[in-house]
Motif scaffolding. Structure first.
Motif, PDB file in Angstrom:
ATOM      1  N   UNK A  90     -30.102 -27.180 -11.520  1.00 26.07           N
ATOM      2  CA  UNK A  90     -29.215 -28.298 -11.869  1.00 26.07           C
ATOM      3  C   UNK A  90     -29.712 -28.872 -13.194  1.00 26.07           C
ATOM      4  N   UNK A 107     -37.346 -22.398 -22.519  1.00 25.00           N
ATOM      5  CA  UNK A 107     -36.334 -21.515 -23.117  1.00 25.00           C
ATOM      6  C   UNK A 107     -36.747 -21.102 -24.522  1.00 25.00           C
ATOM      7  N   UNK A 114     -31.014 -21.149 -16.862  1.00 30.35           N
ATOM      8  CA  UNK A 114     -29.595 -21.463 -17.045  1.00 30.35           C
ATOM      9  C   UNK A 114     -29.191 -22.621 -16.141  1.00 30.35           C
ATOM     10  N   UNK A 115     -28.313 -23.465 -16.667  1.00 30.58           N
ATOM     11  CA  UNK A 115     -27.903 -24.658 -15.919  1.00 30.58           C
ATOM     12  C   UNK A 115     -26.634 -24.357 -15.132  1.00 30.58           C
ATOM     13  N   UNK A 116     -26.629 -24.763 -13.863  1.00 30.39           N
ATOM     14  CA  UNK A 116     -25.441 -24.565 -13.026  1.00 30.39           C
ATOM     15  C   UNK A 116     -25.034 -25.906 -12.415  1.00 30.39           C
ATOM     16  N   UNK A 117     -23.761 -25.954 -12.001  1.00 22.67           N
ATOM     17  CA  UNK A 117     -23.251 -27.175 -11.355  1.00 22.67           C
ATOM     18  C   UNK A 117     -23.405 -27.064  -9.841  1.00 22.67           C
ATOM     19  N   UNK A 118     -23.439 -25.815  -9.329  1.00 20.78           N
ATOM     20  CA  UNK A 118     -23.412 -25.648  -7.858  1.00 20.78           C
ATOM     21  C   UNK A 118     -24.150 -24.373  -7.458  1.00 20.78           C
ATOM     22  N   UNK A 119     -24.660 -24.284  -6.209  1.00 24.68           N
ATOM     23  CA  UNK A 119     -25.233 -23.009  -5.740  1.00 24.68           C
ATOM     24  C   UNK A 119     -24.207 -21.873  -5.813  1.00 24.68           C
ATOM     25  N   UNK A 120     -22.919 -22.229  -5.722  1.00 29.22           N
ATOM     26  CA  UNK A 120     -21.876 -21.192  -5.837  1.00 29.22           C
ATOM     27  C   UNK A 120     -21.969 -20.491  -7.196  1.00 29.22           C
ATOM     28  N   UNK A 121     -22.217 -21.294  -8.250  1.00 27.61           N
ATOM     29  CA  UNK A 121     -22.313 -20.700  -9.595  1.00 27.61           C
ATOM     30  C   UNK A 121     -23.534 -19.791  -9.696  1.00 27.61           C
ATOM     31  N   UNK A 125     -23.595 -15.781 -10.483  1.00 22.55           N
ATOM     32  CA  UNK A 125     -24.449 -15.139 -11.507  1.00 22.55           C
ATOM     33  C   UNK A 125     -25.201 -13.946 -10.901  1.00 22.55           C
ATOM     34  N   UNK A 128     -22.923 -11.069 -10.737  1.00 24.34           N
ATOM     35  CA  UNK A 128     -22.602 -10.504 -12.052  1.00 24.34           C
ATOM     36  C   UNK A 128     -23.800  -9.787 -12.680  1.00 24.34           C
ATOM     37  N   UNK A 150     -25.292 -24.045   3.769  1.00 22.73           N
ATOM     38  CA  UNK A 150     -24.028 -23.345   4.065  1.00 22.73           C
ATOM     39  C   UNK A 150     -23.989 -22.000   3.343  1.00 22.73           C
ATOM     40  N   UNK A 151     -24.432 -21.978   2.082  1.00 26.29           N
ATOM     41  CA  UNK A 151     -24.378 -20.713   1.325  1.00 26.29           C
ATOM     42  C   UNK A 151     -25.421 -19.714   1.823  1.00 26.29           C
ATOM     43  N   UNK A 154     -24.320 -17.651   4.614  1.00 28.02           N
ATOM     44  CA  UNK A 154     -23.264 -16.666   4.362  1.00 28.02           C
ATOM     45  C   UNK A 154     -23.873 -15.391   3.774  1.00 28.02           C
TER      46      UNK A 154
END
Lengths: 366, 75, 346
Positions: A90, A107, A114-121, A125, A128, A150-151, A154
């Motif tokens: 975050x 860096x 890398x900065x993310x907004x959510x664990x989903x992002x 990554x 990808x 939750x993640x 899954x």
């Protein structure tokens, strides 16, 4: 300016008037909040400048920036320098000074942060970049633990894992109450943590310490109303736990979230930066999910980090015992551009706000 | 502690949904909630919906306001 | 606060290029090393205004330059070509000058598609036509694959202004009003929507545009005392520069500042301050108090100025400060941003 703004103005004016009437005339009342976002709303809307001098709002240890130990950030940096690792975090944690440098500074020496907004992002990554290991620096309190649990349930991709540094709020509030000479006349409780854990844990604090607790939302009017409710209870000497954020907080909280969290994480006596060990103050990943625990996956050897550097008094500031102007590094070696201590880093860190607002008595103006 | 903002569920897709935050939409996880449907208002933190809006909240808020007003009558 | 001694960094970080207080360390480094800062009495690196000037008889030749490395290079509302021309045209306009010509350098990565290059050149040409200027010189270079990210464009522009009509950031006087020509943060949020790690969808477009029309309208309608196009660091950085260079305080009203719904929503979602988000087709105009309404109406009639608003007043006390009266009546200091706003969850 639409009608919604207009009734915010009217409601704020009414609540400010209530606060002026309910506030004590001479002796000072101090309310503590334990939430970085509450502090952000207080600063963003200049709410302190609306309050009488006898009502003070103290920022307690309530954002990951101030409480995540340097050791955990050192571990994140160690991972980020590994050839095949992408370390996602975050934004909050990017500029926090650890023992040697911050994630942001690493860096410039080639670390992949890398900065993310959510664990989903972060998981996106990982999908990808199958040839890389993606590690998510999992910080934050109960509100952030729930989505991550939750993640993890899954079964994310094999090249994904988390560096777990979650903390829990109620134990820290108990700890604050345990520190004798702190004046805490009431708590403004974090509304979004309460959506997960409910009102009960804060009710226990009211019963244990006979002080009012109000679960507050994050609109300026929510906070003004919560302050008025606290003042009313002090005036009538009827300390209670009140749920001001009932539009999103149920008394029992989010039971489904609580179950998912309990399946993946277990509490332990975690170390809080500058405060020390807090009983049941943090979460670690259960053995059953070992393959998702970056500390095990990369067998990181725990190395003691430098939490509070010489001369820094952030550990006293974060519990509201000292004010930044009493620190000899304040504004010299420690500035927002070159933070020496954690409380200078985030826009809501007490030192950052004092450095910006300084001694200019702007607040009691027209 | 945690920045979360309200959004409206536009489309449910299994354990995820498209949520509109007022001209900005994002894919959000909804597995922390039960039977979420389109047009529900939810509060979202770090890409996950953590609670559904309690519609009857309005009167509870009024009740709190009235209690404050009454306590001022005797000052 | 103790005057923060400017430290020269060991290494350059992203924040050093983001238009905020950390970037000032690099500007200090540059202005310490460069000693030849001005052409006779013209404006130069000493003043660090939107551009420099070369005195010529009773005119000033205004000279400005900009580099562009925006990602993605094609974005809703524009592309790197339109951005490169608009940026330099606007810098010249901010000095009260009439833009005349631009030279540009284009550096592409080996393997860059010519169809993309043509599209970029076409929008550079359209923007130049709209700004009534010519692209009279330039350079084109290719670097081996991987050395840069697709394409970098730099532009250098020339304009002219009568010496007594030159407008500087230091021109604000107490009693002046501050006008903004439209909504804040459109470009920054439109670009952020595509940034890896925080993607979201929005119909919002970037406000990239050459501001010839609204600025000419403003100059004709009243006495303009200062102008600045807020780009990196948003209106927070630009207004702080005004306040420090003019040695005045600027008092804003939150309710008056135009902001589009998606910019407000994205800023709340990401936990960033919309006043620090990049704008690309907006100007902040300081105007003498009595002329403010006349200038506002003139600007509102133009295509890029219809959302214009008077957002603040200039005062003499607390020089160097920018203060916002918030929606609920409280006061907050608008600080120079650290660098680019970073999304938060707490």
């Amino acid at each position: 300016m639409d009608s919604k703004d207009q009734n915010v103005i009217d409601e704020s004016a009414k609540l400010t008037a209530y606060i002026q009437k309910l506030a004590p005339k001479s002796d000072i009342v101090k309310f503590t909040h334990v939430c970085g976002t509450h502090e952000q709303v207080l600063s963003q809307y200049g709410i302190r400048s609306l309050l009488p001098k006898t009502v003070q709002l103290i920022a307690g240890p309530g954002c990951p920036v101030c409480v995540v130990p340097a050791q955990d950030i050192d571990e994140a940096i160690e991972l980020a320098f590994k050839e095949d690792v992408i370390l996602t975090t975050f934004g909050d944690m990017s500029k926090v000074p650890a023992s040697r440098m911050s994630l942001f500074e690493s860096r410039t020496e080639g670390a992949d942060v890398r900065i993310v907004y959510s664990p989903l992002d972060a998981i996106e990554l990982a999908k990808q970049n199958p040839q890389k290991e993606v590690v998510f620096f999992a910080v934050g309190f109960e509100t952030t633990v729930a989505p991550i649990a939750a993640e993890l349930l899954r079964s994310p991709p094999d090249n994904f894992s988390i560096l777990c540094s979650h903390r829990l709020i109620p134990p820290a509030m108990d700890l604050l109450m345990g520190i004798g000479e702190l004046q805490i006349d009431g708590f403004i409780c974090p509304g979004h943590v309460a959506t997960i854990i409910g009102v009960k844990p804060f009710e226990l604090i009211t019963h244990a310490y006979r002080i009012p607790t109000v679960v507050s939302g994050f609109e300026p009017t929510d906070i003004l109303m919560s302050i008025a409710i606290l003042l009313k209870q002090i005036k009538e000497q009827t300390p209670k736990a009140v749920n001001q954020y009932s539009r999103f907080v149920k008394y029992e909280g989010n039971l489904k979230a609580q179950q998912m969290m309990a399946r993946v994480f277990e509490p332990y006596n975690a170390h809080w930066r500058g405060i020390g060990r807090v009983r049941d103050g943090g979460y670690e990943v259960k053995d059953e999910f070992e393959h998702l625990n970056a500390r095990k996956k990369f067998n990181l050897k725990p190395k003691k980090g430098i939490d509070i550097k010489p001369g820094c008094i952030c550990h006293l500031i974060v519990i509201g015992k000292e004010t930044p102007d009493r620190c000899k590094l304040f504004g010299k070696e420690c500035t927002p551009n070159h933070p020496y201590g954690p409380c200078m880093v985030s826009r809501e860190g007490t030192c950052n706000i004092w450095h910006k607002y300084g001694k200019i008595d702007i607040f009691q103006e027209d | 502690m945690c920045l979360a903002i309200p959004g409206k569920i536009i489309k449910v897709e299994g354990d995820y949904a498209k949520v509109d935050f007022g001209g900005v939409t994002r894919r959000v996880g909804i597995s922390l909630l039960e039977n979420v449907t389109e047009n529900d208002y939810v509060i979202v933190h770090a890409g996950y919906a953590i609670e559904v809006l309690n519609e009857e909240e309005a009167e509870e808020r009024l009740k709190l306001f009235q209690e404050l007003a009454e306590s001022l009558d005797d000052i | 606060m103790a005057n923060e001694k400017k430290r020269t960094p060991e290494r350059i970080s992203l924040a050093h290029g983001a238009g905020g207080s950390v970037m000032e360390e690099i500007i200090t480094l540059i202005s310490n090393v460069i000693t030849e800062k001005n052409v006779s009495k013209g404006i130069g690196l000493k003043e660090l205004d939107d551009g420099g000037t070369i005195p010529l008889q009773d005119y000033e030749i205004v000279f400005a330059g900009d580099a562009h490395a925006v990602q993605p290079i094609f974005y809703p509302g524009g592309n790197i070509g339109k951005l490169a021309i608009s940026g330099t045209v606007n810098d010249i306009l901010m000095m009260g000058a009439k833009p005349l010509a631009i030279a540009d350098t284009i550096v592409v990565e080996e393997g860059f598609e010519t169809t993309k290059l043509r599209q970029i050149l076409e929008s550079m040409n359209e923007t130049a036509k709209e700004a009534r200027i010519a692209i009279i010189a330039g350079d084109f270079k290719v670097v081996p694959k991987g050395n840069i990210d697709q394409i970098l464009i730099s532009t250098f522009g020339i304009g002219m202004v009568k010496r007594n009509k030159l407008i500087l950031d230091s021109g604000l006087k107490p009693g002046d009003k501050i006008i903004i020509t439209g909504s804040v943060g459109d470009h920054g949020i439109a670009i952020m929507a595509h940034r890896e790690g925080i993607e979201f969808e929005t119909a919002l477009e970037s406000d990239t545009a050459p501001l010839v029309e609204p600025i000419e309208a403003a100059l004709a309608a009243g006495r303009i005392t200062a102008m600045k196009d807020p780009t990196r660091g948003g209106i927070a950085a630009a207004l702080n520069e005004f306040a420090k260079k003019s040695n005045v305080s600027i008092w804003l009203e939150e309710n008056k500042i135009p902001i589009k719904e998606p910019v407000k929503a994205a800023s709340e979602m990401l936990g960033i301050d919309p006043f620090e988000v990049t704008c690309e087709g907006k100007a902040l105009i300081g105007v003498v108090g009595e002329d403010a309404d006349r200038v506002l109406q003139a600007v509102k009639k133009t295509k890029y100025g219809h959302d214009a608003a008077i957002i603040g007043t200039v005062k003499s006390d607390r020089p160097g400060m920018v203060i916002l009266k918030t929606k609920v009546g409280g006061h907050r200091i608008i600080d120079v941003p650290y660098g680019e706003p970073i999304p938060r969850v707490c």
